[in-house]
Design a protein around this motif. Structure first.
Motif, PDB file in Angstrom:
ATOM      1  N   ALA A   3      31.493  12.538  50.509  1.00 33.41           N
ATOM      2  CA  ALA A   3      31.598  11.327  49.696  1.00 33.41           C
ATOM      3  C   ALA A   3      30.292  10.550  49.798  1.00 33.41           C
ATOM      4  O   ALA A   3      29.721  10.422  50.871  1.00 33.41           O
ATOM      5  N   ALA A   4      29.845  10.071  48.693  1.00 32.10           N
ATOM      6  CA  ALA A   4      28.639   9.250  48.681  1.00 32.10           C
ATOM      7  C   ALA A   4      28.982   7.862  49.192  1.00 32.10           C
ATOM      8  O   ALA A   4      30.044   7.321  48.869  1.00 32.10           O
ATOM      9  N   TYR A   5      28.111   7.321  50.004  1.00 30.59           N
ATOM     10  CA  TYR A   5      28.337   5.980  50.526  1.00 30.59           C
ATOM     11  C   TYR A   5      28.054   4.974  49.424  1.00 30.59           C
ATOM     12  O   TYR A   5      27.041   5.041  48.744  1.00 30.59           O
ATOM     13  N   ALA A   6      28.926   4.064  49.246  1.00 32.56           N
ATOM     14  CA  ALA A   6      28.729   3.012  48.254  1.00 32.56           C
ATOM     15  C   ALA A   6      28.653   1.674  48.971  1.00 32.56           C
ATOM     16  O   ALA A   6      29.499   1.368  49.812  1.00 32.56           O
ATOM     17  N   TYR A   7      27.647   0.923  48.660  1.00 38.75           N
ATOM     18  CA  TYR A   7      27.524  -0.415  49.231  1.00 38.75           C
ATOM     19  C   TYR A   7      28.631  -1.293  48.673  1.00 38.75           C
ATOM     20  O   TYR A   7      29.003  -1.179  47.506  1.00 38.75           O
ATOM     21  N   PRO A   8      29.159  -2.176  49.477  1.00 31.80           N
ATOM     22  CA  PRO A   8      30.192  -3.077  48.949  1.00 31.80           C
ATOM     23  C   PRO A   8      29.597  -3.989  47.887  1.00 31.80           C
ATOM     24  O   PRO A   8      28.412  -4.317  47.931  1.00 31.80           O
ATOM     25  N   LYS A   9      30.428  -4.359  46.962  1.00 31.38           N
ATOM     26  CA  LYS A   9      29.957  -5.254  45.905  1.00 31.38           C
ATOM     27  C   LYS A   9      29.646  -6.625  46.491  1.00 31.38           C
ATOM     28  O   LYS A   9      30.376  -7.124  47.340  1.00 31.38           O
ATOM     29  N   SER A  10      28.587  -7.181  46.027  1.00 35.84           N
ATOM     30  CA  SER A  10      28.198  -8.523  46.453  1.00 35.84           C
ATOM     31  C   SER A  10      28.784  -9.531  45.479  1.00 35.84           C
ATOM     32  O   SER A  10      28.902  -9.261  44.291  1.00 35.84           O
ATOM     33  N   ARG A  11      29.092 -10.675  45.982  1.00 35.51           N
ATOM     34  CA  ARG A  11      29.568 -11.719  45.085  1.00 35.51           C
ATOM     35  C   ARG A  11      28.407 -12.459  44.430  1.00 35.51           C
ATOM     36  O   ARG A  11      28.592 -13.303  43.574  1.00 35.51           O
ATOM     37  N   PHE A  12      27.188 -12.111  44.845  1.00 39.30           N
ATOM     38  CA  PHE A  12      26.003 -12.747  44.298  1.00 39.30           C
ATOM     39  C   PHE A  12      25.279 -11.792  43.362  1.00 39.30           C
ATOM     40  O   PHE A  12      25.136 -10.611  43.660  1.00 39.30           O
ATOM     41  N   GLU A  13      24.828 -12.307  42.261  1.00 35.50           N
ATOM     42  CA  GLU A  13      24.017 -11.515  41.346  1.00 35.50           C
ATOM     43  C   GLU A  13      22.577 -11.519  41.869  1.00 35.50           C
ATOM     44  O   GLU A  13      22.067 -12.580  42.259  1.00 35.50           O
ATOM     45  N   PRO A  14      21.938 -10.358  41.890  1.00 34.33           N
ATOM     46  CA  PRO A  14      20.548 -10.350  42.357  1.00 34.33           C
ATOM     47  C   PRO A  14      19.650 -11.105  41.384  1.00 34.33           C
ATOM     48  O   PRO A  14      19.821 -11.017  40.172  1.00 34.33           O
ATOM     49  N   ALA A  15      18.753 -11.855  41.947  1.00 39.19           N
ATOM     50  CA  ALA A  15      17.806 -12.603  41.116  1.00 39.19           C
ATOM     51  C   ALA A  15      16.710 -11.658  40.639  1.00 39.19           C
ATOM     52  O   ALA A  15      16.218 -10.830  41.405  1.00 39.19           O
ATOM     53  N   ALA A  16      16.358 -11.786  39.402  1.00 39.23           N
ATOM     54  CA  ALA A  16      15.264 -10.973  38.871  1.00 39.23           C
ATOM     55  C   ALA A  16      13.959 -11.484  39.481  1.00 39.23           C
ATOM     56  O   ALA A  16      13.788 -12.687  39.677  1.00 39.23           O
ATOM     57  N   PRO A  17      13.045 -10.569  39.800  1.00 42.12           N
ATOM     58  CA  PRO A  17      11.762 -11.032  40.345  1.00 42.12           C
ATOM     59  C   PRO A  17      11.006 -11.844  39.295  1.00 42.12           C
ATOM     60  O   PRO A  17      11.156 -11.628  38.093  1.00 42.12           O
ATOM     61  N   VAL A  18      10.225 -12.788  39.779  1.00 47.39           N
ATOM     62  CA  VAL A  18       9.419 -13.615  38.887  1.00 47.39           C
ATOM     63  C   VAL A  18       8.305 -12.754  38.306  1.00 47.39           C
ATOM     64  O   VAL A  18       7.617 -12.037  39.039  1.00 47.39           O
TER      65      VAL A  18
END
Length: 145
Positions: A3-18
């Protein structure tokens, strides 16, 4: 079957780099970056010549104009330099008390990176890449490495 390891979902959306190549982003960031730089230079008690060198060899006339009126659009290189310096300032204030944090860049350092020179001299001689190295060093110390 593995089984492939899946990171748990974050409740935060990643910020796009500037995107510093976008003039609108540089316009948005430049004034506050310069104001922060001049406060940092005062806290570190930098001579104007040292501050100009950290900005990439800025002329005296441009330096004093920027100090008087920081509302301008900086190039990617200068915003990046200021960003590293602000990160260094912040890391030092997390690692040390205010007095040592503000003196640290001007003190001779036995770390192999600095070879007995001050971190300031190292960053002046090595420019942007040296600032990146100092930032990484301090961030590693903050992380306990």
């Amino acid at each position: 079957m593995t089984a492939a390891y899946a990171y748990p979902k974050s409740r935060f959306e990643p910020a796009a780099p500037v995107d510093l190549t976008a003039k609108s982003e540089r316009e948005r960031l430049s004034g506050s970056a310069l104001k922060a730089f001049f406060r940092l230079a005062a806290a570190w008690e930098l001579r104007d010549e040292e501050a100009r060198e950290l900005l990439g060899g800025l002329s005296s006339s441009a330096f004093y104009e920027w100090k008087k009126n920081p509302q301008r659009v900086l190039e990617v290189d200068r915003i990046t330099r200021i960003s590293y310096l602000i990160g260094i300032y912040k890391a030092l204030h997390i690692l040390h008390g205010d007095k040592l944090a503000d003196e640290w860049v001007g003190l001779p350092n036995r770390n192999v990176i600095f070879a007995g020179r001050t971190p300031l001299a190292y960053m002046q001689a090595g420019g942007l890449l040296a600032m990146q190295t100092v930032r990484k060093l301090l961030d590693a110390r903050r992380g306990g490495l």
